[in-house]
Enzyme design. Structure first.
Site, PDB file in Angstrom:
ATOM      1  N   HIS A 205      59.240  74.008  -4.560  1.00 45.70           N
ATOM      2  CA  HIS A 205      59.418  74.109  -6.311  1.00 45.70           C
ATOM      3  C   HIS A 205      61.212  73.613  -5.556  1.00 45.70           C
ATOM      4  O   HIS A 205      61.708  74.062  -4.837  1.00 45.70           O
ATOM      5  CB  HIS A 205      59.437  75.066  -7.296  1.00 45.70           C
ATOM      6  CG  HIS A 205      60.400  74.919  -8.525  1.00 45.70           C
ATOM      7  ND1 HIS A 205      61.873  74.280  -8.348  1.00 45.70           N
ATOM      8  CD2 HIS A 205      59.713  74.035  -9.810  1.00 45.70           C
ATOM      9  CE1 HIS A 205      62.245  74.262  -9.830  1.00 45.70           C
ATOM     10  NE2 HIS A 205      61.297  73.936 -10.525  1.00 45.70           N
TER      11      HIS A 205
ATOM     12  N   ARG B  12      57.669  69.394  -8.208  1.00 43.15           N
ATOM     13  CA  ARG B  12      56.415  70.442  -7.796  1.00 43.15           C
ATOM     14  C   ARG B  12      55.222  68.917  -7.890  1.00 43.15           C
ATOM     15  O   ARG B  12      54.874  67.513  -8.099  1.00 43.15           O
ATOM     16  CB  ARG B  12      55.770  71.626  -7.923  1.00 43.15           C
ATOM     17  CG  ARG B  12      56.429  72.803  -8.547  1.00 43.15           C
ATOM     18  CD  ARG B  12      56.082  73.078  -9.120  1.00 43.15           C
ATOM     19  NE  ARG B  12      56.370  73.868 -10.026  1.00 43.15           N
ATOM     20  CZ  ARG B  12      55.532  73.830 -11.715  1.00 43.15           C
ATOM     21  NH1 ARG B  12      54.614  74.564 -11.247  1.00 43.15           N
ATOM     22  NH2 ARG B  12      55.893  73.827 -12.749  1.00 43.15           N
TER      23      ARG B  12
ATOM     24  N   LYS C 268      53.431  66.918  -9.902  1.00 43.30           N
ATOM     25  CA  LYS C 268      53.684  66.679 -10.571  1.00 43.30           C
ATOM     26  C   LYS C 268      54.991  65.778 -11.592  1.00 43.30           C
ATOM     27  O   LYS C 268      54.230  64.338 -10.338  1.00 43.30           O
ATOM     28  CB  LYS C 268      54.640  67.886 -11.382  1.00 43.30           C
ATOM     29  CG  LYS C 268      54.116  69.591 -11.154  1.00 43.30           C
ATOM     30  CD  LYS C 268      53.786  69.903 -11.982  1.00 43.30           C
ATOM     31  CE  LYS C 268      54.702  70.306 -12.912  1.00 43.30           C
ATOM     32  NZ  LYS C 268      54.247  71.165 -14.339  1.00 43.30           N
TER      33      LYS C 268
ATOM     34  N   ASP D 276      60.997  62.803 -12.651  1.00 42.85           N
ATOM     35  CA  ASP D 276      61.580  63.853 -13.477  1.00 42.85           C
ATOM     36  C   ASP D 276      62.915  63.384 -12.788  1.00 42.85           C
ATOM     37  O   ASP D 276      63.701  63.637 -11.255  1.00 42.85           O
ATOM     38  CB  ASP D 276      61.913  65.157 -13.658  1.00 42.85           C
ATOM     39  CG  ASP D 276      62.428  65.869 -14.564  1.00 42.85           C
ATOM     40  OD1 ASP D 276      63.044  65.440 -14.579  1.00 42.85           O
ATOM     41  OD2 ASP D 276      62.665  67.121 -15.088  1.00 42.85           O
TER      42      ASP D 276
ATOM     43  N   CYS E 287      65.950  64.853 -12.980  1.00 36.26           N
ATOM     44  CA  CYS E 287      66.916  65.982 -12.611  1.00 36.26           C
ATOM     45  C   CYS E 287      66.448  65.775 -11.062  1.00 36.26           C
ATOM     46  O   CYS E 287      67.085  66.145 -10.058  1.00 36.26           O
ATOM     47  CB  CYS E 287      67.238  67.358 -13.157  1.00 36.26           C
ATOM     48  SG  CYS E 287      65.454  67.915 -13.413  1.00 36.26           S
ATOM     49  N   TYR E 288      65.464  65.562 -11.146  1.00 36.99           N
ATOM     50  CA  TYR E 288      65.109  65.895  -8.980  1.00 36.99           C
ATOM     51  C   TYR E 288      65.658  64.715  -8.326  1.00 36.99           C
ATOM     52  O   TYR E 288      65.605  64.864  -6.965  1.00 36.99           O
ATOM     53  CB  TYR E 288      63.546  66.016  -9.347  1.00 36.99           C
ATOM     54  CG  TYR E 288      62.988  67.469  -9.785  1.00 36.99           C
ATOM     55  CD1 TYR E 288      63.681  68.563  -9.061  1.00 36.99           C
ATOM     56  CD2 TYR E 288      62.549  67.480 -10.807  1.00 36.99           C
ATOM     57  CE1 TYR E 288      62.715  69.921  -9.932  1.00 36.99           C
ATOM     58  CE2 TYR E 288      61.494  68.727 -11.735  1.00 36.99           C
ATOM     59  CZ  TYR E 288      62.369  69.605 -10.723  1.00 36.99           C
ATOM     60  OH  TYR E 288      61.338  71.031 -11.202  1.00 36.99           O
TER      61      TYR E 288
ATOM     62  N   ASP F 125      65.253  62.477 -18.363  1.00 38.53           N
ATOM     63  CA  ASP F 125      64.104  62.750 -17.720  1.00 38.53           C
ATOM     64  C   ASP F 125      63.119  61.804 -17.258  1.00 38.53           C
ATOM     65  O   ASP F 125      63.135  61.133 -15.987  1.00 38.53           O
ATOM     66  CB  ASP F 125      63.156  64.202 -18.445  1.00 38.53           C
ATOM     67  CG  ASP F 125      61.985  64.138 -17.861  1.00 38.53           C
ATOM     68  OD1 ASP F 125      61.139  63.168 -16.731  1.00 38.53           O
ATOM     69  OD2 ASP F 125      61.237  64.829 -18.958  1.00 38.53           O
TER      70      ASP F 125
ATOM     71  N   ASP G 125      70.155  64.198 -22.100  1.00 39.20           N
ATOM     72  CA  ASP G 125      71.020  65.603 -22.731  1.00 39.20           C
ATOM     73  C   ASP G 125      71.555  65.690 -21.064  1.00 39.20           C
ATOM     74  O   ASP G 125      71.910  64.492 -20.126  1.00 39.20           O
ATOM     75  CB  ASP G 125      70.434  66.380 -22.770  1.00 39.20           C
ATOM     76  CG  ASP G 125      68.848  66.530 -21.199  1.00 39.20           C
ATOM     77  OD1 ASP G 125      69.734  67.184 -20.015  1.00 39.20           O
ATOM     78  OD2 ASP G 125      67.988  66.758 -21.306  1.00 39.20           O
TER      79      ASP G 125
ATOM     80  N   HIS H  37      70.229  66.783 -17.730  1.00 42.04           N
ATOM     81  CA  HIS H  37      69.286  65.611 -17.151  1.00 42.04           C
ATOM     82  C   HIS H  37      71.165  64.291 -16.405  1.00 42.04           C
ATOM     83  O   HIS H  37      71.023  63.606 -15.692  1.00 42.04           O
ATOM     84  CB  HIS H  37      68.536  64.335 -18.227  1.00 42.04           C
ATOM     85  CG  HIS H  37      67.566  65.514 -17.728  1.00 42.04           C
ATOM     86  ND1 HIS H  37      67.026  66.406 -18.469  1.00 42.04           N
ATOM     87  CD2 HIS H  37      66.780  65.513 -17.075  1.00 42.04           C
ATOM     88  CE1 HIS H  37      65.626  67.400 -18.116  1.00 42.04           C
ATOM     89  NE2 HIS H  37      65.572  66.338 -17.357  1.00 42.04           N
TER      90      HIS H  37
END
Ligand SMILES: [Zn+2]
Length: 427
Positions: free
Chosen positions: A230, A273, A276, A279, A281-282, A334, A341, A344
């Site tokens: 992850h 992951r 998935k 996003d 934030c990754y 995201d 938010d 993020h």
């Protein structure tokens, strides 16, 4: 179409061939992809771009400035994460190179002092129990402020006691007394201990071995040994090992293969992951591993390393963040269709900074997509605060003696002092 960069990846005719294909096997994620129209909304964002991607600086600044003084009802659920809000906002502002007025900074110091537990460490809010996650956030926030007032908030002796109260016989740490164990805690503990100069070899005895057990057959790291790799845990485990000076003990090539495979071929952003959705934030949790890996492989004598770029598509990530993750009224998100938010906002901007800056203070190269005004300040790849704030904290705390932890049980393993605290050397 004036001003369209000929190099913009999202205008490539071939790009649609890279959208998500489930090979006829439906999964929860492939259904969510259809339900959210994730690919469609990303391609919409790519299509409606008729000018160079622009960072909405002023809008983000206004959104962040307001958040430091007032949060909407929607943030009630984060009442146990209030130091995080301080960190997310202050770090976003330092990346945007927007100074925080001295009075506001002092108010933040006083608020974080009220979150500090009488038994050491910081809680999610005044009167709550100490927890490693808000402890990490509070120490980072105070180091960003970087004043004597900020540094003096931290009770280092009690912080060391708190870390000892979480240490497990196998080398891992609990997140809070009686709480869960996972690799986040090893990173939070190593990060605050190294920044405030309370890191002792005894405190981190066996921690390296425990983290190494989290690297699985995929190449990435999981939260605890035996689970799925992850992005968030992979960053935490890798950065903790860098702080402990033992990142070379990971299977670095397997880690490299896993993390670069998480950059999405269509969107340009990262997934957390395998299989998935993308996003924002990754952009930090995954792309932030690449500077750590570059340094680790350089130290190992790897001769094929680039001297001017990280091992991921830096412009593709910038394109995803700038075209798909900005709320037009400020704040980042995201993916298209999601709300903005502060979490993020912080991690999209942190990822954007990683993608814009290669190297360290000694050897530095910028790759800025779009206008020069899109440039953010660089971020330190281990602590995720600006490098000069890391230097300032170390200069302050290294003058102070390491508190005596002889009253705590444990043996000496010969771990070196925090080598990672300095900016990582690069080719
Ligand atoms: Zn996210």
């Amino acid at each position: 179409m004036d001003g369209v960069s000929p190099v913009l990846r999202s205008f490539s005719e071939q790009l649609t061939a890279e959208t998500f294909i489930d090979d006829g096997v439906e999964t929860v994620t492939s259904l969510a992809s259809v339900a959210n129209k994730a690919d469609e909304s990303v391609s919409d964002c790519f299509k409606i771009t008729f000018s160079l991607p622009t960072l909405l600086r002023d809008q983000h600044y206004q959104y962040l400035k307001k958040g430091l003084r007032h949060l909407s009802d929607a943030y009630e659920c984060l009442d146990a994460s209030r130091p995080w809000l301080c960190f997310w906002i202050l770090h976003s502002l330092e990346l945007l190179e927007e100074p925080v007025p001295a009075t506001v900074a002092s108010d933040v110091c006083q608020f974080l002092a009220r979150c500090q537990s009488p038994t050491g460490g910081f809680a999610g809010g005044p009167g709550q129990y100490a927890h490693l996650a808000p402890t990490y956030a509070a120490v980072n926030a105070l180091c960003i402020i970087g004043t004597e007032e900020a540094y003096s908030v931290i009770d280092r002796e009690k912080l060391l006691d708190f870390l000892w109260s979480l240490k497990q016989p196998d080398g891992s740490f609990m997140m809070h007394v009686g709480g869960e164990v996972d690799v986040r805690s090893a990173y939070c503990a190593a990060s605050v201990a190294s920044l405030t100069n309370i890191l002792t070899p005894k405190l981190f005895e066996d921690t390296t071995n425990w983290i190494l057990r989290c690297q699985n057959w995929e190449g990435g790291l999981s939260g605890v040994p035996g689970l799925e790799a992850h992005g968030g845990y992979t960053f935490c485990g890798t950065a903790a090992l860098v702080i402990l000076g033992n990142e070379h003990m990971l299977d670095l090539k397997a880690l490299l293969r896993w993390v670069v495979s998480r950059q999405m071929r269509f969107e340009g952003g990262f997934q957390g992951r395998c299989n998935k959705l993308v996003d924002g934030c990754y952009s930090f949790w995954q792309a932030g591993v690449l500077p750590l890996l570059h340094r680790a492989l350089f130290k190992e004598g790897e001769s094929e390393l680039s001297r001017n770029q990280w091992m991921f598509e830096q412009k593709a990530l910038q394109e995803y963040i700038l075209l798909c993750c900005q709320n037009p009224t400020g704040g980042l998100l995201d993916k298209p269709g999601k709300s903005r938010d502060f979490y993020h906002t912080c991690y999209c901007l942190s990822g954007l900074a990683v993608a814009q800056h290669f190297g360290n203070l000694d050897h530095h190269q910028e790759i800025i997509l779009g206008k020069e005004e899109n440039r953010l300040a660089p971020t330190h790849p281990v602590y995720n605060i600006c490098p000069e704030k890391v230097a300032g904290a170390l200069e302050h705390f290294l003058k102070l003696p390491i508190p005596d932890d002889s009253r705590h049980v444990g043996g000496f393993t010969g771990i070196k002092p925090p080598a990672a605290a300095a900016a990582p050397p690069l080719p």
